[in-house]
Write an enzyme that holds these catalytic residues in place. Structure first.
Site, PDB file in Angstrom:
ATOM      1  CB  THR A  70    -118.809   1.881 -36.274  1.00 28.89           C
ATOM      2  OG1 THR A  70    -118.298   0.650 -36.802  1.00 28.89           O
ATOM      3  CG2 THR A  70    -120.265   1.689 -35.887  1.00 28.89           C
ATOM      4  CB  THR A  96    -108.047  -1.770 -34.819  1.00 29.07           C
ATOM      5  OG1 THR A  96    -108.691  -2.855 -35.489  1.00 29.07           O
ATOM      6  CG2 THR A  96    -106.567  -2.077 -34.676  1.00 29.07           C
ATOM      7  CD  GLU A 277    -116.337   4.505 -43.377  1.00 28.20           C
ATOM      8  OE1 GLU A 277    -117.030   4.274 -44.378  1.00 28.20           O
ATOM      9  OE2 GLU A 277    -115.861   3.612 -42.653  1.00 28.20           O
TER      10      GLU A 277
END
Length: 299
Positions: A70, A96, A277
């Protein structure tokens, strides 16, 4: 009164600690707008819209509420839209592993304290890394280990946190096929087979493992840690060492370099993980953008 925009990963929208953190900061006089993601591109879209706002409508701090992925989506989209934005950035760590937030010294287990820092702490200038133009702020990793961590069962991540990545690597040791590539940077060159590499602006990846232990987010350089293909005995030692004593087992084995520009040429597409990503390419042009971002840290 500081104006905050919290771009909140939809998976965390119902968390009571997040609601409490927002209420606390609002109660202290700050404006906190919240936008919750639903689709995969929402975080990027919200960030692009925010930095293009004018005057008092533009937030002073854009807070990424989620994990490392994010943070990457928010920062990359904002810099693409407005490279010279005067918005500062922060993170409410809800992922996480929260490797970037941990490396910044943020209170990763206290949502209220983390958001309070975004509301009150002075931002500092930090570097940004780019690979083929794509932004990362923490660590970009590659090699067969990266593929395995990308495929790690999400249920294991929720139950075990960052250790799930290391356990997955140990359990699928037969799949750790080497990749052949040539590396060229400032005063450094290496060519051969490797099983993993990490390019760090930050220090930690894979659930708190200091893959780039000496990296600093504001030194104007990136750090490379490269793991050549070991024999079977040394591979088991490496993996078990990651579980027991992160960092110490890299000495004498990993190849390291610090650079401003790096070129990697592989024989086949190299899968990478940029702050969570994915991307892949056969040739990688890596560079640092010094002091490109204003960020709130815990140190």
């Amino acid at each position: 009164m500081r104006r905050l925009l919290l771009i909140l990963n939809g998976k965390s929208a119902q968390r009571e600690d997040v609601r409490g953190a927002v209420e606390r900061v609002r109660g202290e006089g700050c404006e906190v707008r919240v936008r919750v993601t639903y689709d995969g591109d929402d975080a990027a879209q919200f960030a692009r819209e925010a930095v293009r706002l004018a005057g008092d409508a533009r937030p002073q701090v854009i807070v990424a509420g989620g994990g490392d992925g994010t943070v990457n989506q928010v920062v990359a989209a904002a810099l693409e839209a407005e490279p010279a934005t005067d918005c500062a950035f922060g993170v409410l760590p809800l992922g996480t592993a929260n490797d970037f937030a941990t490396g910044l010294g943020l209170p990763v287990d206290d949502a209220a304290a983390a958001l309070a820092l975004c509301a009150a702490a002075a931002p500092r200038r930090i570097d940004v890394g780019r690979i083929n133009g794509r932004v990362f702020v923490n660590v970009a990793s590659g090699g067969s280990v990266t593929r395995i961590t990308r495929e790690t069962d999400p249920r294991a991540k929720r139950l075990l946190g960052g250790a799930a990545y290391l356990i997955a690597g140990a359990s699928r040791i037969g799949e750790l096929a080497p990749t052949r590539a040539a590396f060229a940077a400032d005063g450094f060159s290496w060519e051969g087979d490797f099983i993993a590499m990490a390019i760090g602006n930050g220090r930690l990846a894979g659930g708190g493992v200091p893959l780039c232990a000496d990296a600093r987010i504001d030194d104007g350089r990136l750090d490379l840690t490269l793991f050549p293909q070991p024999d079977a005995d040394n591979l088991m030692t490496l993996l078990s060492g990651l579980l027991r004593e992160p960092g110490s087992q890299f000495d004498g084995y990993a190849r390291k370099a610090r650079f401003t520009r790096l070129t990697i040429e592989a024989e086949e597409d190299l899968a990478l993980n940029l702050d969570g990503e994915p991307m892949s390419a056969r040739r990688l042009d890596v560079q640092v953008d010094p002091a490109a971002l204003s960020f709130i840290t815990g140190k």
